[in-house]
Design an enzyme around this catalytic site. Structure first.
Site, PDB file in Angstrom:
ATOM      1  N   GLU A   1      16.665  41.599  32.704  1.00  0.00           N
ATOM      2  CA  GLU A   1      15.932  41.423  33.971  1.00  0.00           C
ATOM      3  C   GLU A   1      14.554  40.836  33.779  1.00  0.00           C
ATOM      4  O   GLU A   1      13.553  41.509  34.014  1.00  0.00           O
ATOM      5  CB  GLU A   1      15.718  42.780  34.628  1.00  0.00           C
ATOM      6  CG  GLU A   1      16.942  43.531  34.958  1.00  0.00           C
ATOM      7  CD  GLU A   1      16.626  44.971  35.311  1.00  0.00           C
ATOM      8  OE1 GLU A   1      17.527  45.618  35.837  1.00  0.00           O
ATOM      9  OE2 GLU A   1      15.506  45.453  35.048  1.00  0.00           O
ATOM     10  N   PRO A   2      14.438  39.602  33.335  1.00  0.00           N
ATOM     11  CA  PRO A   2      13.104  39.038  33.165  1.00  0.00           C
ATOM     12  C   PRO A   2      12.439  38.743  34.504  1.00  0.00           C
ATOM     13  O   PRO A   2      13.080  38.236  35.425  1.00  0.00           O
ATOM     14  CB  PRO A   2      13.373  37.730  32.410  1.00  0.00           C
ATOM     15  CG  PRO A   2      14.772  37.358  32.785  1.00  0.00           C
ATOM     16  CD  PRO A   2      15.516  38.654  32.998  1.00  0.00           C
ATOM     17  N   GLY A   3      11.179  39.080  34.609  1.00  0.00           N
ATOM     18  CA  GLY A   3      10.410  38.742  35.804  1.00  0.00           C
ATOM     19  C   GLY A   3       9.313  37.774  35.410  1.00  0.00           C
ATOM     20  O   GLY A   3       9.390  36.566  35.643  1.00  0.00           O
ATOM     21  N   ARG A   4       8.310  38.328  34.727  1.00  0.00           N
ATOM     22  CA  ARG A   4       7.132  37.552  34.344  1.00  0.00           C
ATOM     23  C   ARG A   4       7.483  36.253  33.610  1.00  0.00           C
ATOM     24  O   ARG A   4       7.008  35.180  33.962  1.00  0.00           O
ATOM     25  CB  ARG A   4       6.279  38.435  33.417  1.00  0.00           C
ATOM     26  CG  ARG A   4       4.890  37.889  33.135  1.00  0.00           C
ATOM     27  CD  ARG A   4       4.211  38.708  32.015  1.00  0.00           C
ATOM     28  NE  ARG A   4       4.313  40.121  32.208  1.00  0.00           N
ATOM     29  CZ  ARG A   4       3.402  40.883  32.833  1.00  0.00           C
ATOM     30  NH1 ARG A   4       2.313  40.338  33.304  1.00  0.00           N
ATOM     31  NH2 ARG A   4       3.597  42.183  32.955  1.00  0.00           N
TER      32      ARG A   4
ATOM     33  N   GLY B   1      10.909  42.045  30.466  1.00  0.00           N
ATOM     34  CA  GLY B   1       9.694  42.288  29.730  1.00  0.00           C
ATOM     35  C   GLY B   1       9.184  41.305  28.707  1.00  0.00           C
ATOM     36  O   GLY B   1       8.132  41.558  28.119  1.00  0.00           O
TER      37      GLY B   1
ATOM     38  N   CYS C   1     -16.058  41.808  48.921  1.00  0.00           N
ATOM     39  CA  CYS C   1     -17.245  42.658  48.931  1.00  0.00           C
ATOM     40  C   CYS C   1     -17.001  43.865  48.057  1.00  0.00           C
ATOM     41  O   CYS C   1     -16.729  44.972  48.543  1.00  0.00           O
ATOM     42  CB  CYS C   1     -17.570  43.078  50.346  1.00  0.00           C
ATOM     43  SG  CYS C   1     -18.250  41.708  51.258  1.00  0.00           S
ATOM     44  N   GLU C   2     -17.067  43.640  46.765  1.00  0.00           N
ATOM     45  CA  GLU C   2     -16.815  44.693  45.794  1.00  0.00           C
ATOM     46  C   GLU C   2     -17.296  44.151  44.455  1.00  0.00           C
ATOM     47  O   GLU C   2     -16.842  43.086  44.034  1.00  0.00           O
ATOM     48  CB  GLU C   2     -15.305  44.971  45.775  1.00  0.00           C
ATOM     49  CG  GLU C   2     -14.935  46.008  44.798  1.00  0.00           C
ATOM     50  CD  GLU C   2     -13.690  46.817  45.206  1.00  0.00           C
ATOM     51  OE1 GLU C   2     -13.372  46.910  46.403  1.00  0.00           O
ATOM     52  OE2 GLU C   2     -13.072  47.348  44.290  1.00  0.00           O
TER      53      GLU C   2
ATOM     54  N   ARG D   1      -4.696  41.452  39.232  1.00  0.00           N
ATOM     55  CA  ARG D   1      -4.446  41.887  37.853  1.00  0.00           C
ATOM     56  C   ARG D   1      -5.719  42.075  37.030  1.00  0.00           C
ATOM     57  O   ARG D   1      -5.746  42.873  36.098  1.00  0.00           O
ATOM     58  CB  ARG D   1      -3.501  40.904  37.140  1.00  0.00           C
ATOM     59  CG  ARG D   1      -2.131  40.794  37.807  1.00  0.00           C
ATOM     60  CD  ARG D   1      -1.128  39.996  36.980  1.00  0.00           C
ATOM     61  NE  ARG D   1      -0.712  40.713  35.797  1.00  0.00           N
ATOM     62  CZ  ARG D   1      -1.155  40.487  34.581  1.00  0.00           C
ATOM     63  NH1 ARG D   1      -2.041  39.522  34.372  1.00  0.00           N
ATOM     64  NH2 ARG D   1      -0.737  41.209  33.566  1.00  0.00           N
TER      65      ARG D   1
ATOM     66  N   TYR E   1      -5.988  45.670  35.703  1.00  0.00           N
ATOM     67  CA  TYR E   1      -5.642  45.821  34.267  1.00  0.00           C
ATOM     68  C   TYR E   1      -6.663  45.204  33.328  1.00  0.00           C
ATOM     69  O   TYR E   1      -6.458  45.215  32.115  1.00  0.00           O
ATOM     70  CB  TYR E   1      -4.292  45.138  33.959  1.00  0.00           C
ATOM     71  CG  TYR E   1      -3.189  45.342  34.966  1.00  0.00           C
ATOM     72  CD1 TYR E   1      -2.754  46.623  35.297  1.00  0.00           C
ATOM     73  CD2 TYR E   1      -2.558  44.259  35.569  1.00  0.00           C
ATOM     74  CE1 TYR E   1      -1.738  46.805  36.227  1.00  0.00           C
ATOM     75  CE2 TYR E   1      -1.539  44.432  36.491  1.00  0.00           C
ATOM     76  CZ  TYR E   1      -1.133  45.711  36.823  1.00  0.00           C
ATOM     77  OH  TYR E   1      -0.132  45.887  37.724  1.00  0.00           O
TER      78      TYR E   1
HETATM   79  N1  LLP Z   1      13.024  45.549  35.297  1.00  0.00           N
HETATM   80  C1  LLP Z   1      12.362  46.651  35.689  1.00  0.00           C
HETATM   81  C2  LLP Z   1      13.095  47.860  35.972  1.00  0.00           C
HETATM   82  C3  LLP Z   1      10.962  46.621  35.803  1.00  0.00           C
HETATM   83  O1  LLP Z   1      10.324  47.714  36.178  1.00  0.00           O
HETATM   84  C4  LLP Z   1      10.272  45.425  35.535  1.00  0.00           C
HETATM   85  C5  LLP Z   1       8.820  45.354  35.682  1.00  0.00           C
HETATM   86  C6  LLP Z   1      11.003  44.293  35.154  1.00  0.00           C
HETATM   87  C7  LLP Z   1      12.383  44.396  35.036  1.00  0.00           C
HETATM   88  C8  LLP Z   1      10.366  42.968  34.872  1.00  0.00           C
HETATM   89  O2  LLP Z   1       9.485  43.031  33.807  1.00  0.00           O
HETATM   90  P1  LLP Z   1       8.762  41.669  33.322  1.00  0.00           P
HETATM   91  O3  LLP Z   1       9.839  40.787  32.736  1.00  0.00           O
HETATM   92  O4  LLP Z   1       8.160  41.060  34.509  1.00  0.00           O
HETATM   93  O5  LLP Z   1       7.776  42.116  32.332  1.00  0.00           O
HETATM   94  N2  LLP Z   1       2.270  44.393  37.838  1.00  0.00           N
HETATM   95  C9  LLP Z   1       2.308  44.378  36.386  1.00  0.00           C
HETATM   96  C10 LLP Z   1       3.712  44.331  35.862  1.00  0.00           C
HETATM   97  C11 LLP Z   1       4.553  45.486  36.339  1.00  0.00           C
HETATM   98  C12 LLP Z   1       5.936  45.404  35.785  1.00  0.00           C
HETATM   99  C13 LLP Z   1       6.781  46.400  36.452  1.00  0.00           C
HETATM  100  N3  LLP Z   1       8.148  46.345  36.090  1.00  0.00           N
HETATM  101  C14 LLP Z   1       1.512  43.179  35.897  1.00  0.00           C
HETATM  102  O6  LLP Z   1       1.007  42.441  36.721  1.00  0.00           O
HETATM  103  O7  LLP Z   1       1.360  42.983  34.699  1.00  0.00           O
END
Ligand code: LLP
Length: 438
Positions: free
Chosen positions: A296-299, A254, A367-368, A336, A340
């Protein structure tokens, strides 16, 4: 150098041709070579983020800590190879992500399987591919994991997803909003206690830890410190009540990224160090054995490594209203904004020296009428068909959320920053699009 440029990530620059560069590569050259719309990703930046996280976690939490890349942010074969090379675990949420990781030869013992609804088929698929850890979301799933594990005569390592009742954006503990979640077992309602007892009673389930995830786009450690506190106090209570102490504690993902210059820059290492200090204090205060910490970083692992390049198709001025600049992508490659209302930085990728004094709305091609990529974008007065626009910070939740609405093919992904640019995902073709039609 144009003083209008407020680089939101150090991998951005402009060259003597006044073209935008990502990791030193001229994006106009790449657009010419690969076509647009085009996703670019800076591999060096991804590796740098991975190393920053891993080093910080090792220092703050110890060498048994794990950084798991939340691969929902961007899931394609090359990324799992990079994560494997960098010693990063992965968080997967579907068999599609598992299949992609397997294709990359990712060591699946380091994979954590999330999702709030794993079907029996999902569980079987994951077990057959040796997924190391299952993060169980509900009681039905625990029974199903136990039964599939029994059939394979294994004991499956499981974490329980707990909801500690924290709202990441108000820092309000015990917010009902977060207890009221489709994910996990609430610690405050007795449901988490019941899930722990159930997991401990199932012969083919090995309960190894707790997992929690508070939210996304979080800019400082405060919310993590609070989460840690709730989770460890809860751990101590359960230890007293049930005698169970988890080996692993996964504190979720996150950390935020900069979409525009209004977003602050997160010092990942400093924040992780602060979490590590609080962990030590709490463990000694509560007389707990320090758990192995997972994050668990994603973004923040991939977002600012990426950008999307579009070609302008039309410039339509509606006198007294606004100017629409339409590009050759849209909500199909960037969901996004429509979902959002997300903000982004848009740059005139091949006119970086020109003053930006024309306020426009950048529109997608779908087309939206809601397919608007960004409002109030400043572009040069000269903007016209054929110009290139770059939308920054599109490495996370873009390709992974892309669609084929209007039967638009998904763009390719070209990697830069580590040697010569190369194609990691090719552009979808019309044959790909029609391949499933019987
Ligand atoms: N772990 C779990 C259990 C999660 O549900 C998520 C994100 C992450 C880790 C990674 O979070 P991050 O580091 O990426 O913030 N589609 C949305 C974001 C949805 C996030 C869902 N869960 C967007 O585009 O902003």
């Amino acid at each position: 150098m144009n003083t209008q440029n407020d680089w939101i990530c150090p991998n951005l620059s402009a060259n003597e041709r006044n073209h935008l560069c990502l990791a030193g590569e001229d994006v106009a050259d790449l657009a010419k070579r690969y076509g647009t719309p085009l996703y670019l990703m800076d591999e060096a930046r991804i590796r740098n983020r991975a190393q920053t996280y891993r080093t910080a976690a090792e220092q703050a939490f110890g060498s048994d800590s794990r950084i798991l890349y939340a691969s929902k942010a961007a899931s394609f074969k090359r990324l799992y190879e990079i994560m494997r090379d960098e010693g990063i675990g992965v968080d997967v949420v579907s068999c599609g992500e598992i299949a992609t990781a397997c294709l990359a030869g990712y060591p699946m013992g380091n994979a954590f399987f999330h999702s709030n609804n794993k079907t029996d088929a999902d569980i079987a698929y994951a077990m057959d591919r040796g997924v190391g850890f299952f993060v169980a979301d509900n009681a039905e799933e625990l029974y199903a994991i136990d039964s599939e594990a029994e059939q394979r005569q294994i004991k499956q390592k499981v974490l329980l997803r707990l909801t500690p009742g924290i709202d990441p954006h108000t820092y309000e503990a015990v917010s009902t909003g977060k207890v009221d979640s489709k994910f996990g077992f609430a610690t405050q309602t007795g449901q988490a206690d019941a899930a722990i007892m159930l997991a401990l009673s199932l012969p083919h389930v090995q309960l190894v830890g707790y997992h929690c995830h508070i939210g996304s786009q979080v800019f400082d450690a405060t919310v993590y410190l609070q989460t840690l506190e709730v989770m460890l106090r809860y751990t101590a209570t359960v230890k007293k009540k049930l005698g169970f102490e988890p080996k692993l504690l996964d504190i979720g993902g996150g950390f935020g990224v900069r979409y525009t210059s209004n977003d602050p820059e997160v010092d990942i290492a400093a924040n992780i160090a602060a979490i590590g200090r609080r962990l030590d204090q709490l463990c000694s205060e509560l007389k707990l054995t320090k758990p192995e910490i997972c994050m668990e970083p994603g973004r923040s692992m991939v977002a600012d490594a990426g950008m999307t390049i579009y070609t302008v198709g039309s410039v339509k001025d509606i006198p007294g209203y606004r100017t629409y600049v339409s590009v050759d992508g849209g909500m199909t490659d960037n969901a996004r904004v429509a979902l959002y209302g997300a903000s982004y930085t848009v740059l005139p990728a091949d006119k970086m020296n020109e003053d930006r004094t024309l306020t426009v709305t950048v529109a997608g091609r779908c087309c939206e009428s809601g397919d608007i990529l960004q409002r109030n974008v400043l572009l040069p007065q000269s903007v016209r068909r054929g110009d290139l626009l770059a939308m920054l910070t599109t490495g996370a939740y873009h390709y992974s959320m892309a669609s084929n609405y209007n039967r638009i093919p998904r763009p390719p992904i070209v990697m830069v920053g580590c040697g010569a640019p190369y194609l990691a995902v090719r552009r979808e073709t019309y044959d790909d699009l029609t391949a499933l039609d019987q």
